[in-house]
Design an enzyme around this catalytic site. Structure first.
Site, mmCIF file in Angstrom:
data_model
loop_
_atom_site.group_PDB
_atom_site.id
_atom_site.type_symbol
_atom_site.label_atom_id
_atom_site.label_comp_id
_atom_site.label_asym_id
_atom_site.label_seq_id
_atom_site.Cartn_x
_atom_site.Cartn_y
_atom_site.Cartn_z
ATOM 1 N N HIS A 1 0.816 -1.209 0.000
ATOM 2 C CA HIS A 1 0.000 0.000 0.000
ATOM 3 C C HIS A 1 0.849 1.258 0.000
ATOM 4 O O HIS A 1 0.534 2.240 -0.656
ATOM 5 C CB HIS A 1 -0.914 0.022 1.231
ATOM 6 N N CYS A 2 1.964 1.247 0.707
ATOM 7 C CA CYS A 2 2.683 2.488 1.005
ATOM 8 C C CYS A 2 3.345 3.135 -0.205
ATOM 9 O O CYS A 2 2.995 4.253 -0.586
ATOM 10 C CB CYS A 2 3.727 2.226 2.086
#
Length: 408
Positions: A243-244
């Site tokens: 996600h990051c």
């Protein structure tokens, strides 16, 4: 986070809209890699339980929001889950409660989007309800740094909000760092991941021309890493995932463009390079097959490790998807093996589903080329290299210099 708080004596309720997840948690079955069933059962006996009833928030002293913040279809921030959580909190939260947003987002979200929905009409931040932002810093699969020993950044809408958040986290986290405010705490998270995004893009671009210039970039990186100051080693790979890194910098870029009217060019260029990385791997596969007079159309290609990171099962934004898509478009017969992924539905290929190869050795021997995407600890790289007709190592994990082993 919930289990660490329960461990310290807090009565913790994990609130989720997914009934199946709630039931599994309450029966002692964990759905994430970093929490074992035994750890969960210990938490359940220490004061943790799960629920799907929003009314639970009416008795909460502290509410911590950890909902997803993906990108929308147009590439902008999707704050639907944040808004939904904030609205639900606003309907149930009692005066004096502390509400903390942990979901990664652009600077200003806590103050401009989240807080108004939590507060509603007539209530004030810092007096009626204390509101703060604290970015999550969990690194999946990291056995050295967890919740307790990873410093926690907090920034409130008022100094009182910051102090309240600091005091809460200090109960079960070793070091709590106070930011000037919520926007600075939000920016800190985006700065961390943008730093990684840009530096990964740097080496992902360098590996391309290093290959053309016959330079061993991996060796150059190892040499540079001996410098004890002013340098941090980043290594190339098949792309970025999770996600990051693929998502968070885009939140910052979108905010800059929307509010200031100009582009955050460093992030946009890094995104362009890292997005193209899986396609570069596909070209290297084509090149390796071509050198052996094998057409990619009809070739049997084995992908090893299709998660976004080694030794975890998380597949979010994995570079394995665009790589497989390109190879399938070229007519290749794509197979895969991953001890953490029993079946794999490849995105953007009309839901094509693959099953994990049961016999790894047989799959390696049968493949025209094996592509190592994640060097899971379960893999015997020497054995895989010996059995394969050609191994393309995208992680620099196998350093044996042989005719049928090549690095990205």
């Amino acid at each position: 986070m919930a289990l660490r708080a329960a461990e310290k004596g807090f009565m913790v309720v994990g609130l989720d809209t997914n009934v199946a997840v709630v039931e599994a948690l309450n029966s002692g079955v964990s759905h994430i890699d970093d929490v074992s069933d035994d750890e969960l059962k210990t938490g359940l006996s220490s004061g943790y339980r799960a629920s799907n009833d929003p009314a639970e928030m009416a008795t909460a002293d502290v509410i911590v929001v950890c909902v997803p913040t993906p990108l929308s279809e147009d590439g902008g921030p999707d704050l639907g889950a944040v808004k939904g959580a904030a609205t639900a909190i606003g309907e149930h939260v009692q005066p004096g409660a502390l509400v903390i947003l942990e979901s990664t987002t652009y600077p200003g979200t806590t103050e401009e989007v989240f807080a108004p929905l939590v507060l509603g009409p007539g209530r004030q931040a810092g007096t009626d309800i204390r509101i703060a932002f604290s970015p999550e810093r969990i690194d999946p699969g990291n056995r050295e740094y967890g919740v307790k020993n990873t410093p926690k950044v907090v920034g409130g809408l008022t100094p009182e909000c910051t102090r309240a958040a600091r005091d809460f986290y200090a109960e079960f986290i070793d070091t709590v760092v106070e930011a000037k405010g919520a926007k600075e705490a939000e920016m800190a998270k985006l700065l961390e991941n943008t730093f990684r995004h840009v530096n990964i893009a740097l080496v992902n671009e360098m590996v391309r021309f290093s290959h053309e210039l016959d330079i061993d970039l991996w060796d150059a990186i190892d040499c540079a890493a001996t410098k004890p100051f002013g340098y941090m080693a980043f290594r190339p790979g098949p792309g970025v995932g999770g996600h990051c890194i693929p998502v968070d910098p885009s939140y910052l870029s979108h905010r800059v463009k929307a509010q200031l009217g100009y582009a955050f060019r460093m992030v946009e260029l890094a995104e362009e390079i890292n997005t193209a990385a899986p396609l570069y791997v596909a070209n290297r596969v084509w090149q390796a097959l071509n050198e052996r007079k094998i057409a990619v159309n009809g070739a049997r290609i084995l992908l090893l490790g299709v998660t976004y990171k080694a030794n975890i099962s998380d597949r979010r934004e994995s570079p394995a998807d665009p790589l497989a898509k390109r190879l399938l478009e070229w007519g290749a017969e794509v197979r895969y093996h991953d001890p953490y992924v029993p079946e794999w539905t490849i995105k953007a290929t009309a839901g094509k589903k693959l099953m994990c190869e049961k016999d790894l050795s047989e799959a390696v021997r049968e493949a025209d080329i094996v592509v190592l995407l994640q060097a899971h600890s379960e893999y015997d790289l020497d054995g895989i290299a010996a059995e394969s007709s050609h191994l393309l190592d995208t992680r620099g994990a196998h350093f044996a210099s042989t005719a049928h082993v090549s690095r990205l």
